[in-house]
Design a protein around this motif. Structure first.
Motif, short mmCIF file in Angstrom:
data_model
loop_
_atom_site.label_atom_id
_atom_site.label_comp_id
_atom_site.label_asym_id
_atom_site.label_seq_id
_atom_site.Cartn_x
_atom_site.Cartn_y
_atom_site.Cartn_z
N LEU A 59 0.83 -1.20 0.00
CA LEU A 59 0.00 0.00 0.00
C LEU A 59 0.87 1.26 0.00
CD1 LEU A 59 -2.79 -1.07 2.53
CD2 LEU A 59 -2.53 -1.62 0.10
N GLY A 91 0.89 -3.19 6.35
CA GLY A 91 0.72 -3.39 4.92
C GLY A 91 1.08 -2.18 4.08
N SER A 310 -2.96 1.27 10.25
CA SER A 310 -3.66 0.03 9.89
C SER A 310 -5.02 0.29 9.27
CB SER A 310 -3.82 -0.86 11.12
OG SER A 310 -4.53 -0.18 12.14
N PHE A 313 -5.43 -0.52 5.26
CA PHE A 313 -5.73 -1.90 4.85
C PHE A 313 -7.14 -2.29 5.26
CE2 PHE A 313 -5.75 -6.52 5.66
CZ PHE A 313 -5.46 -6.97 4.38
N SER A 335 -3.25 2.27 -3.38
CA SER A 335 -1.87 2.06 -3.80
C SER A 335 -1.57 2.71 -5.15
CB SER A 335 -1.59 0.54 -3.88
OG SER A 335 -0.25 0.30 -4.19
N LEU A 359 2.00 -7.61 -0.60
CA LEU A 359 1.33 -8.20 0.54
C LEU A 359 0.82 -9.57 0.14
CD1 LEU A 359 -0.85 -5.17 1.73
CD2 LEU A 359 1.57 -5.63 2.20
N ILE A 368 -3.45 -9.87 6.66
CA ILE A 368 -2.17 -9.93 5.97
C ILE A 368 -1.34 -11.06 6.56
CG2 ILE A 368 -0.03 -8.70 5.43
CD1 ILE A 368 -1.63 -6.07 5.80
#
Length: 382
Positions: A59, A91, A310, A313, A335, A359, A368
């Protein structure tokens, strides 16, 4: 050492089916369909079988407060710095740092030092010079010199508009700042982006439109964030994107902010797509380690909570699981689109020659299993 990741169900972000990925040093050396011969074998190759698990790009987060934020309620309300352990598990493999309201006790030098600390841990870290206020705080004495001569600085931000905590910049001041960042970016081979904090004042994104109307600076030179903070601002953001600009949605939130009228980021993505906004004009950012403050009708501080890395994600999963957005389209918001907006051609995609940031997702649930950054496995769940 070469690393071969076998049997990855690849989203690059476009679905590629079952593939093998060969990693050489920091980049992807080859992507081969699983039904074709392995690209390389031998004792110098570390082989890892992913057994059909989904693999997506790492990401890209356009707004992270590396050195913390907050302080609007006094020194006791400052938020902490971002910890490396939290970052590698999130991530997010490419992070862009910014100062916010506080450019007095937090500085560009501190931001750059923290960026290099996180980079030493294996992540890609970049930053914006400046802060909410104008004239901008810099390391070298000017925005242009910071962008041109300091590798990590890719633009200026988080410049505040339509917010009582900003400097209430004029159209002329915004235009001069954008022109300086744009020219320095061209000379340095960077985006020279102006990353914009947008408050909830009725002017919304109009200051940016006024720059584009009265100068040669295009709307695309700006990336305004927090566009989902109110219904009215979001509606203006949809118009802004249709006019040729980009909008950034904030994934960190609180129950109190949602109760006050903020639109959850995944819902805002779904609404934007339903309104036929070009998906490439929409990005997501976490606003990690910033304060998420509340103010009453008189502008008095009520309270705050910190943003979380976090959340990026987590919102990606909500887009897919709660709103039925295809994974490959949702990946773009978290991303690929940001990589394009920020001028990072080797990020946000899994293809030959691109950075090996990826990931590995769990077989069940939204989680993940592994985080790889620049060809190294930094995190494994459990």
């Amino acid at each position: 050492m070469l690393t071969l990741l076998k049997n990855a169900r690849l989203f690059a972000p476009e679905p590629q089916g079952l593939c093998h990925l060969l990693i050489a040093d920091r980049r992807i050396a080859a992507v081969v369909p699983a039904d074709e011969p392995l690209p390389v074998t031998g004792p110098a190759v570390e082989v890892i079988d992913l057994a059909g698990r989904r693999v997506i790009p790492g990401l890209v987060d356009p707004l992270v407060h590396f050195t913390g934020g907050g302080g609007e309620g006094g020194f006791g309300t400052r938020t902490p710095e971002l910890a490396l352990e939290e970052a590698v598990a999130s991530g997010v493999t490419t992070l862009v740092g910014a100062l916010g309201t506080d450019a007095l006790t937090r500085t560009p030098a501190g931001l750059l030092g923290k960026a290099r600390e996180l980079a030493a841990g294996g992540l890609t870290t970049l930053a914006y010079t400046g802060s909410y206020q104008l004239p901008p705080v810099t390391l070298t004495g000017s925005v242009g010199n910071d962008i041109l001569f300091i590798p990590e600085f890719i633009g200026v931000g988080e410049v505040a508009i339509s917010d009582h905590r900003g400097s209430q910049p004029s159209t002329h001041e915004l235009a001069r700042l954008a022109a300086e960042a744009r020219t320095a970016g061209m000379l340095a081979g960077k985006a020279g982006i102006v990353f914009v904090h947008t408050g909830d004042a009725p002017s919304h994104l109009e200051p940016l439109r006024e720059v584009a109307r009265t100068t040669a600076i295009p709307l695309s030179q700006f990336l305004p964030t927090h566009v989902n903070r109110t219904q009215a601002l979001f509606e203006d953001g949809v118009r802004f994107a249709r006019e040729g600009g980009r909008i950034d949605l904030t994934t960190s939130t609180t129950a109190a902010l949602l109760a006050d009228g903020e639109i959850a980021a995944a819902e805002a993505v779904a609404r934007a797509l339903h309104a036929r906004v070009d998906p490439w004009r929409v990005t997501l950012s976490s606003d990690a380690n910033a304060s998420l403050p509340r103010f009453d009708a008189g502008g008095r501080f009520v309270g705050l909570e910190p943003g979380r890395l976090s959340s990026l994600f987590a919102v990606l999963g909500q887009c897919v699981n709660d709103h039925g957005i295809p994974l490959e389209r949702a990946i773009g918001m978290a991303s690929t689109h940001a990589a394009d907006a920020l001028g990072l051609p080797h990020k946000g995609r899994l293809a030959t020659g691109h950075d090996a940031d990826l990931l590995v997702l769990a077989d069940e649930g939204w989680a993940i299993d592994e985080v790889w950054a620049l060809g190294r496995r930094l995190h494994r769940r459990g």
